[in-house]
Design a protein around this motif. Structure first.
Motif, PDB file in Angstrom:
ATOM      1  N   ILE A   1      36.219  30.614  21.015  1.00  0.00           N
ATOM      2  CA  ILE A   1      36.278  31.541  19.836  1.00  0.00           C
ATOM      3  C   ILE A   1      36.022  32.777  20.265  1.00  0.00           C
ATOM      4  CG2 ILE A   1      35.584  32.050  17.595  1.00  0.00           C
ATOM      5  CD1 ILE A   1      35.351  28.765  17.047  1.00  0.00           C
TER       6      ILE A   1
ATOM      7  N   GLU B   1      38.369  34.774  22.929  1.00  0.00           N
ATOM      8  CA  GLU B   1      39.786  34.590  22.167  1.00  0.00           C
ATOM      9  C   GLU B   1      40.607  33.667  22.815  1.00  0.00           C
ATOM     10  OE1 GLU B   1      40.794  38.822  21.763  1.00  0.00           O
ATOM     11  OE2 GLU B   1      39.025  38.915  20.318  1.00  0.00           O
TER      12      GLU B   1
ATOM     13  N   THR C   1      41.582  30.710  21.565  1.00  0.00           N
ATOM     14  CA  THR C   1      41.958  29.552  20.532  1.00  0.00           C
ATOM     15  C   THR C   1      43.204  29.671  20.306  1.00  0.00           C
ATOM     16  OG1 THR C   1      41.405  30.967  18.814  1.00  0.00           O
ATOM     17  CG2 THR C   1      39.878  29.160  19.671  1.00  0.00           C
TER      18      THR C   1
ATOM     19  N   GLU D   1      43.310  29.182  14.710  1.00  0.00           N
ATOM     20  CA  GLU D   1      42.881  30.609  14.059  1.00  0.00           C
ATOM     21  C   GLU D   1      43.363  30.423  12.633  1.00  0.00           C
ATOM     22  OE1 GLU D   1      44.588  33.355  16.560  1.00  0.00           O
ATOM     23  OE2 GLU D   1      42.857  32.934  18.217  1.00  0.00           O
TER      24      GLU D   1
ATOM     25  N   GLU E   1      40.075  29.373   9.942  1.00  0.00           N
ATOM     26  CA  GLU E   1      39.849  31.016   9.639  1.00  0.00           C
ATOM     27  C   GLU E   1      38.305  31.246   9.088  1.00  0.00           C
ATOM     28  OE1 GLU E   1      41.554  34.964   7.277  1.00  0.00           O
ATOM     29  OE2 GLU E   1      42.451  33.013   6.903  1.00  0.00           O
TER      30      GLU E   1
ATOM     31  N   ILE F   1      35.832  30.063  11.981  1.00  0.00           N
ATOM     32  CA  ILE F   1      35.759  31.073  12.917  1.00  0.00           C
ATOM     33  C   ILE F   1      35.102  32.336  12.525  1.00  0.00           C
ATOM     34  CG2 ILE F   1      37.011  32.465  14.505  1.00  0.00           C
ATOM     35  CD1 ILE F   1      39.194  30.398  14.412  1.00  0.00           C
TER      36      ILE F   1
END
Length: 149
Positions: A46, A49, A51, A56, A60, A63
């Motif tokens: 995560i 970046e 993923t 995502e 949401e 994260i």
């Protein structure tokens, strides 16, 4: 929430907490401890970046809370059923995970970095300090792998 049964059936599961707590897991520990090493890697994905769009969209809120450090790596992994699957990771992340995680190197680094002196990797504490230690190692491994590509 991913459909674990589908992911496991078609063989896209990289790791699953179930493989750990149904195996040589210390009886004296809570079962949640089997989720931590997976959550640490997922959290790093995560933050890096790496993923997938699917993850995502589906995660949401999780994260967002993870990035705020309001949701620990262990809880993150638990929410996703303890499964680290290819569907949660983008193409570059999957290539790295295949090279590093699936080779067993991640667990070796995890053990050396966080479980050194502990009875097992499952005795590692779910803390942001530990997350930062393993993240630093992951950053170095990823950078080395990325430059070799």
């Amino acid at each position: 929430m991913p459909n674990e049964n589908i992911d496991l059936k078609i063989g896209v599961c990289i790791d699953h907490a179930k493989l750990h707590f149904l195996n040589k897991f210390p009886e004296s520990l809570p079962i949640e401890n089997a989720y931590l090493h997976i959550g640490m890697f997922l959290g790093w994905l995560i933050d890096s970046e790496l993923t997938s769009e699917y993850f995502e969209e589906e995660a949401e809120t999780e994260i967002f809370r993870f990035k705020l450090r309001d949701l620990s790596p262990m809880i993150l992994s638990e929410i996703w059923g303890g499964a680290l699957t290819h569907s949660l990771i983008n193409e570059k992340g999957n290539n790295f995970a295949h090279h590093y995680y699936c080779s067993g190197e991640y667990l070796k680094d995890y053990e050396l970095t966080l479980a050194n002196g502990l009875p097992s990797i499952y005795h590692v504490k779910d803390s942001w300090k530990n997350y930062q230690k393993i993240s630093d190692i992951l950053d170095k491994r990823f950078e080395k792998w990325n430059h070799a590509q």
